[in-house]
Design a protein around this motif. Structure first.
Motif, PDB file in Angstrom:
ATOM      1  N   PRO A   1      36.059  36.711  39.186  1.00 25.28           N
ATOM      2  CA  PRO A   1      37.090  37.023  38.942  1.00 25.28           C
ATOM      3  C   PRO A   1      37.085  38.833  39.683  1.00 25.28           C
ATOM      4  O   PRO A   1      35.996  39.319  38.949  1.00 25.28           O
ATOM      5  N   TYR A   2      38.398  38.624  40.318  1.00 23.92           N
ATOM      6  CA  TYR A   2      38.326  40.206  40.469  1.00 23.92           C
ATOM      7  C   TYR A   2      39.186  41.048  39.142  1.00 23.92           C
ATOM      8  O   TYR A   2      40.784  40.200  38.866  1.00 23.92           O
ATOM      9  N   ILE A   3      38.634  41.527  38.588  1.00 18.49           N
ATOM     10  CA  ILE A   3      39.424  42.585  37.389  1.00 18.49           C
ATOM     11  C   ILE A   3      39.580  44.005  37.956  1.00 18.49           C
ATOM     12  O   ILE A   3      39.031  44.329  38.135  1.00 18.49           O
ATOM     13  N   ASP A   4      41.319  44.127  38.045  1.00 15.44           N
ATOM     14  CA  ASP A   4      41.828  45.543  38.071  1.00 15.44           C
ATOM     15  C   ASP A   4      41.123  45.759  39.946  1.00 15.44           C
ATOM     16  O   ASP A   4      39.971  46.828  39.913  1.00 15.44           O
ATOM     17  N   GLY A   5      40.077  44.851  40.895  1.00 14.64           N
ATOM     18  CA  GLY A   5      39.764  45.277  42.068  1.00 14.64           C
ATOM     19  C   GLY A   5      38.739  44.825  42.109  1.00 14.64           C
ATOM     20  O   GLY A   5      37.712  45.534  43.670  1.00 14.64           O
ATOM     21  N   THR A   6      38.000  44.746  41.007  1.00 15.12           N
ATOM     22  CA  THR A   6      36.052  44.389  40.510  1.00 15.12           C
ATOM     23  C   THR A   6      35.780  43.318  40.005  1.00 15.12           C
ATOM     24  O   THR A   6      36.312  42.340  38.910  1.00 15.12           O
ATOM     25  N   ARG A   7      35.391  42.551  40.625  1.00 19.95           N
ATOM     26  CA  ARG A   7      34.373  41.187  40.381  1.00 19.95           C
ATOM     27  C   ARG A   7      33.842  41.444  39.595  1.00 19.95           C
ATOM     28  O   ARG A   7      32.651  42.979  38.846  1.00 19.95           O
ATOM     29  N   VAL A   8      33.399  40.580  38.452  1.00 16.72           N
ATOM     30  CA  VAL A   8      33.061  40.723  36.956  1.00 16.72           C
ATOM     31  C   VAL A   8      32.971  39.335  36.888  1.00 16.72           C
ATOM     32  O   VAL A   8      32.579  38.079  37.134  1.00 16.72           O
TER      33      VAL A   8
ATOM     34  N   ARG B   1      38.525  34.351  29.857  1.00 23.33           N
ATOM     35  CA  ARG B   1      38.509  35.063  28.542  1.00 23.33           C
ATOM     36  C   ARG B   1      38.065  36.239  28.142  1.00 23.33           C
ATOM     37  O   ARG B   1      38.568  36.946  27.798  1.00 23.33           O
ATOM     38  N   ARG B   2      36.318  36.455  27.842  1.00 22.23           N
ATOM     39  CA  ARG B   2      35.935  37.604  27.831  1.00 22.23           C
ATOM     40  C   ARG B   2      36.648  38.388  29.252  1.00 22.23           C
ATOM     41  O   ARG B   2      36.922  39.546  28.705  1.00 22.23           O
ATOM     42  N   CYS B   3      36.559  38.110  30.127  1.00 23.57           N
ATOM     43  CA  CYS B   3      36.550  39.432  31.578  1.00 23.57           C
ATOM     44  C   CYS B   3      38.411  39.162  31.692  1.00 23.57           C
ATOM     45  O   CYS B   3      38.449  40.511  32.095  1.00 23.57           O
ATOM     46  N   GLN B   4      39.316  38.982  30.710  1.00 16.73           N
ATOM     47  CA  GLN B   4      40.541  39.349  30.646  1.00 16.73           C
ATOM     48  C   GLN B   4      40.822  40.629  30.064  1.00 16.73           C
ATOM     49  O   GLN B   4      41.876  41.061  30.078  1.00 16.73           O
TER      50      GLN B   4
ATOM     51  N   THR C   1      46.813  41.979  26.420  1.00 21.34           N
ATOM     52  CA  THR C   1      47.180  42.380  28.156  1.00 21.34           C
ATOM     53  C   THR C   1      48.096  42.452  28.842  1.00 21.34           C
ATOM     54  O   THR C   1      48.826  41.585  28.188  1.00 21.34           O
ATOM     55  N   GLY C   2      47.946  42.771  30.288  1.00 21.70           N
ATOM     56  CA  GLY C   2      49.157  42.160  30.942  1.00 21.70           C
ATOM     57  C   GLY C   2      49.076  41.118  31.711  1.00 21.70           C
ATOM     58  O   GLY C   2      47.890  40.083  31.383  1.00 21.70           O
TER      59      GLY C   2
END
Length: 339
Positions: free
Chosen positions: A158-165, A261-264, A335-336
């Motif tokens: 997914p994209y997290i704050d604009g970065t793929r993880v 869940r980890r990425c969140q 989280t948001g």
């Protein structure tokens, strides 16, 4: 064409469409029905770079699949994975289509890779079309600034704050997985080489969740690494599931959710709930680790459940993680929102 004949054609097409359409939750519990011709050619796992990694020893493998006397396989996901939350209900209700009817011949790794993405991966990815949007790429390098020569066959991110993880990575082989060895936890030479390679990819991609598919079996591993560099530790505990590949849709979905869940929480601020502030997030799950004060002279203890009775929840309408207490009103947000 007469009007009646046109109506009949439209009605028939709609019926066929409805038979093929369903929701994700329905199809995750179905097995693929397309015919498969597997000539059982075998690929090897001998990568020089992987020799730098330890294999997986029996005492550090926790097997969560059971093979009964009749040869049927069952899997337990709840003992090693986080529970399903309210946002899973939204994902499992997403619309999904069965793959087109066709025949398969799994002669090369590319054939197996295409089968995997068509019959298994695309079904689970339908759950992540919106909540959140998840992308899959093939043969891409680790999502980091460090230049690495090796690449895994599939990366789900997914994209997290604009970065793929990297949420989950998948490696494809050709009839290489010895299911009985992984089920027993006792690996011989060939499987030990495969274990080194899978650990190596998990380390290079900084992703504790990795699966391997080979045309016969689906193998998924979860490295219980408290920190990223612990994936390399030969004493890192590893959760293991090995299933017939036809039965892998639901298992694969649960791994995607675990990775999500980890990425969140990767960019979440330090969390305070009740009187406790998290010590740090657990790397492989994203759960907060709480430092519990002890009596003078005794070491503090560290736990993943909140000692004051707060429980974790997910708001289905936003994807945000929060904490609630049955006798205290309100929600403490971890989280948001994500959608």
């Amino acid at each position: 064409m007469h009007g009646g004949q046109l109506w009949d054609l439209h009605f028939f097409m709609n019926i066929k469409y409805c038979l093929r359409c369903a929701c994700v939750g329905d199809l995750l519990n179905e097995e693929p029905t397309n015919a498969v011709d597997n000539p059982f050619y075998t690929s090897k796992s001998h990568k020089n770079w992987a020799e730098n990694y330890p294999s997986l020893e029996t005492q550090y493998l926790k097997i969560h699949t059971i093979l009964d006397q009749g040869g049927a396989v069952s899997a337990n996901f709840d003992t090693a994975l986080l529970p399903l939350y309210a946002d899973d209900e939204k994902r499992l209700k997403e619309p999904c289509q069965r793959p087109n009817t066709r025949a398969w011949r799994l002669e090369t790794e590319s054939d197996i890779e295409l089968w995997w993405h068509t019959e298994i991966s695309s079904i689970a990815l339908a759950a992540f079309a919106r909540f959140p949007e998840l992308t899959q790429t093939s043969h891409t390098k680790p999502l980091s600034e460090v230049s690495i020569a090796e690449s895994v066959d599939a990366t789900y991110a997914p994209y997290i704050d604009g970065t793929r993880v990297a949420q989950l990575i998948v490696e494809v082989k050709r009839n290489l997985i010895a299911g009985h060895e992984w089920q027993s936890g006792r690996l011989t030479v060939v499987q030990r080489k495969l274990a080194k390679e899978l650990r190596g990819y998990a380390d290079k991609y900084q992703c504790p969740l990795i699966a391997c598919v080979d045309g016969q079996y689906y193998l998924q591993l979860q490295f219980r690494a408290q920190k990223a560099d612990a994936i390399r530790d030969p004493q890192c505990m590893v959760d293991c599931w090995v299933l017939p590949i036809q039965q892998s849709r639901y298992a694969f979905y649960r791994m995607l959710v675990q990775g999500w869940r980890r990425c969140q929480v990767l960019t979440a601020p330090t969390l305070t709930v009740g009187s406790l502030t998290e010590h740090r997030p657990e790397f492989y799950t994203g759960r907060p680790i709480w430092k519990v004060p002890s009596e003078p002279g005794l070491p503090s203890t560290y736990v993943t459940h909140h000692p004051e009775g707060y429980t974790r929840m997910v708001d289905a309408e936003s994807g945000a993680i929060g904490w609630i207490h049955e006798s205290i009103g309100g929600i403490v947000w971890e989280t948001g929102r994500f959608w």
